[in-house]
Each structure stands twice: as C-alpha cells, then as structure tokens.
Design a protein around this motif. Structure first.
Motif, PDB file in Angstrom:
ATOM      1  N   GLU A  15      22.373  94.680  57.511  1.00  0.00           N
ATOM      2  CA  GLU A  15      21.469  93.942  56.620  1.00  0.00           C
ATOM      3  C   GLU A  15      20.147  94.681  56.500  1.00  0.00           C
ATOM      4  O   GLU A  15      19.867  95.603  57.257  1.00  0.00           O
ATOM      5  CB  GLU A  15      21.249  92.526  57.177  1.00  0.00           C
ATOM      6  CG  GLU A  15      20.694  92.514  58.597  1.00  0.00           C
ATOM      7  CD  GLU A  15      20.696  91.139  59.265  1.00  0.00           C
ATOM      8  OE1 GLU A  15      21.476  90.264  58.867  1.00  0.00           O
ATOM      9  OE2 GLU A  15      19.888  90.958  60.198  1.00  0.00           O
ATOM     10  N   HIS A  31      28.992  88.928  56.419  1.00  0.00           N
ATOM     11  CA  HIS A  31      27.862  88.198  56.995  1.00  0.00           C
ATOM     12  C   HIS A  31      27.219  87.355  55.881  1.00  0.00           C
ATOM     13  O   HIS A  31      26.005  87.268  55.786  1.00  0.00           O
ATOM     14  CB  HIS A  31      26.883  89.246  57.545  1.00  0.00           C
ATOM     15  CG  HIS A  31      25.745  88.735  58.372  1.00  0.00           C
ATOM     16  ND1 HIS A  31      25.861  87.720  59.279  1.00  0.00           N
ATOM     17  CD2 HIS A  31      24.424  89.124  58.431  1.00  0.00           C
ATOM     18  CE1 HIS A  31      24.672  87.500  59.862  1.00  0.00           C
ATOM     19  NE2 HIS A  31      23.796  88.336  59.354  1.00  0.00           N
ATOM     20  N   HIS A  41      23.093  85.884  52.680  1.00  0.00           N
ATOM     21  CA  HIS A  41      22.479  85.683  54.003  1.00  0.00           C
ATOM     22  C   HIS A  41      21.833  84.303  54.115  1.00  0.00           C
ATOM     23  O   HIS A  41      20.724  84.153  54.623  1.00  0.00           O
ATOM     24  CB  HIS A  41      21.448  86.794  54.273  1.00  0.00           C
ATOM     25  CG  HIS A  41      21.138  86.991  55.736  1.00  0.00           C
ATOM     26  ND1 HIS A  41      20.023  86.454  56.326  1.00  0.00           N
ATOM     27  CD2 HIS A  41      21.796  87.639  56.724  1.00  0.00           C
ATOM     28  CE1 HIS A  41      20.005  86.786  57.614  1.00  0.00           C
ATOM     29  NE2 HIS A  41      21.083  87.502  57.878  1.00  0.00           N
ATOM     30  N   ASP A  50      25.099  93.515  62.629  1.00  0.00           N
ATOM     31  CA  ASP A  50      24.788  92.834  61.371  1.00  0.00           C
ATOM     32  C   ASP A  50      24.193  93.884  60.439  1.00  0.00           C
ATOM     33  O   ASP A  50      23.092  94.385  60.690  1.00  0.00           O
ATOM     34  CB  ASP A  50      23.814  91.673  61.588  1.00  0.00           C
ATOM     35  CG  ASP A  50      24.448  90.548  62.413  1.00  0.00           C
ATOM     36  OD1 ASP A  50      25.652  90.641  62.734  1.00  0.00           O
ATOM     37  OD2 ASP A  50      23.736  89.578  62.731  1.00  0.00           O
TER      38      ASP A  50
HETATM   39 ZN   LIG Z   1      21.725  88.437  59.687  1.00  0.00          ZN
END
Ligand SMILES: [Zn+2]
Length: 295
Positions: free
Chosen positions: A13, A82, A86, A11
């Motif tokens: 992020e 993703h 978020h 992920d």
């Molecule tokens: Zn995440």
C-alpha cells in the motif's frame, strides 16, 4: 536446531493508506506515490534474506502499478488482496464489501493470471469496529463479510487479531478453520505477544518495530515448538525512513511514523534468522511444513 517456516505477509500500500476518514480516496491521486521504490527495496531485502511472502495488495495500487504487481509475482511471491479502496469492513454492506473485494481481485488477477486465495482487511477491521459495546474491544467478527469471502472462493483470511481494541483476546492465537453455513475459510491470526503484562500485536506496525528482536524471536520459537507458524505483517511504506508527513491524531501518528529509523536492519535480522514462506504454501501443506526444515 530445527524449525518450521513462518508466514511472512506484506500490506502492499501507499504511505497515505492510513485511514480513509483522515485521507479520503478522493485525495489519493494528488499525493506523491512512493509505493514502487518502497516495494522494490523490500523485494531486494527479501531476496537477500531468502524469504518469500504473501503481498496483500490494495486494489487501487494494483490498478495503477501493474508492472509492480507483475514483478512481485515474478520474483516468487504470492499476491493476495487488501481491499480495493482500503476501507474499513464494518461500515460496508455485504454488497459493497463484495464489490470492493471483486474490484481488488480483478486488478490483481489481471496482472498475476492466478486466482487470489487470501484476504486481509484494512486496519484489521474484519474484527468489527473498536468500542462495540465492550470497553476497549472490537465489536466482534463481521460474519457477513466472512460469508462473502467464502462465497467468492477466498480460501484464507488473515485479519482477526486476538487483542483488545482491534479484535478480541478470546479469539484463537493459532491458525484455525472457521466453518459457516456456506462453507469454510482458514483464519491466519497475526502474531501477538506480551510485554509489560499487556498483550500486543507483535505481528506488525508499531509494536513489531519496537519490540526487541530477542523477545520477538522467543515468542516465535514458542509457537514453532508447538508446530505452529507465526504470522508477521510488514508494510511497504515502512521501508521509507522519512515518509511524507501529514497531521495525524497521536495514536495514528505513532502507529504510522514511530520506530521507522533503523527498522530495515532490525527486519534483516528477523528475516535472516528464520525461514519465511507465503500463506499459500502453508495452506497447500507444502512438504517443508510437514517435514520440518533443518536450519
Ligand atoms: Zn493497510
């Protein structure tokens, strides 16, 4: 010993992409960014271990760090999405979900020049909201969102955790196809395992950071013996042993900060011990999957 490649996902992020109700998007631009150094540390680790991955990028990050998305792609990894902001899937309408997906996709495809094939819901939220009428269970698959993914041409999802709280233990453990009226999508569930009689998410987060590697590797070997790949989920912020701290509820704090020290060395062992490949290779029926790879 022979083994098949497993599916490595990341992920992509920021450290503050925790829960949009705790740190809302309006605050993000004011917080220090760590994603570039964290992602590069992970890319170097993957290179050192000969592993390739699928990076599920938050669209908001992709729009602000285009050079990084280029770099992930150029270093041989797949870039998927993703969500843009978020956000949890369940509270969004189908229209809101589609707009969020399209924005994320546009940000990523603008950098890679390739169509995005995969999706992962923030916080595994395609499995619905926790609680949902059944004690300790999620409310069930958000089929409206799944239909949007199919209509938008997304080929696979990796969000349905077969575990209580964030999913449902009744869901399949192995990759499977979900057929809907408008088409089909492949589901690549995150790896779960059992410890102390409880089913835990071995794929990522706190449980992956805490489970001893010999137990994790044994669980992966069990899948591989059936010809099934395990799906593991890393986070770019986990490369940072001392991330900026914010006040969080206990469980979220554990999920976010617990077990970060020494994690890179633990990961190095996991990544070096087994062959790892992006989800797109599994979907393409890459020959290494059908032929088996000599270890
Ligand atoms: Zn995440």
């Amino acid at each position: 010993m022979k083994t098949i490649p497993n599916i490595l996902t990341v992920d992509l992020e920021e450290w503050f992409h925790i829960d949009e109700r705790l740190i809302p998007p309006g605050e993000w631009d004011r917080l220090p960014s760590r994603v570039e150094e964290n992602a590069r540390a992970l890319l170097d680790l993957l290179d050192a271990c000969g592993a390739r991955a699928t990076f599920f990028a938050v669209g908001w990050v992709a729009a602000r760090h285009q050079g990084l998305i280029h770099e992930v792609h150029d270093r041989g990894h797949e870039v998927a999405v993703h969500g843009y902001l978020h956000q949890a899937v369940a509270p969004m309408s189908s229209e809101e979900f589609r707009a969020d997906l399209r924005a994320a996709r546009q940000a990523v495809e603008g950098c890679t020049g390739e169509p995005v094939l995969g999706y992962r819901a923030p916080r595994w939220s395609l499995g619905g909201a926790p609680g949902g009428g059944r004690r300790g269970r999620a409310s069930g698959i958000v089929y409206g969102a799944l239909d949007v993914l199919i209509r938008e041409g997304i080929r696979y999802d990796s969000s349905l955790a077969p575990i209580v709280h964030i999913g449902d233990p009744a869901w399949p453990l192995d990759p499977h196809r979900i057929d809907r009226g408008g088409g089909s999508i492949m589901e690549l569930p995150p790896l779960v395992g059992r410890r102390f009689g409880v089913r835990l998410l071995f794929a990522g987060g706190w449980a992956l950071r805490r489970v001893p590697n010999r137990i994790l590797l044994k669980e992966i070997a069990r899948r591989n013996a059936r010809g099934v790949p395990a799906v593991i989920d890393l986070h770019t912020w986990e490369m940072d042993p001392d991330p900026p701290r914010v006040r969080l509820p206990f469980i979220v704090r554990l999920a976010h900060y617990g077990g970060l020290k020494g994690y890179v060395e633990k990961l190095r062992e996991i990544l070096s011990d087994l062959p790892w490949a992006p989800a797109r290779d599994y979907l393409a029926g890459n020959t290494s999957w059908s032929k088996e790879v000599a270890q």
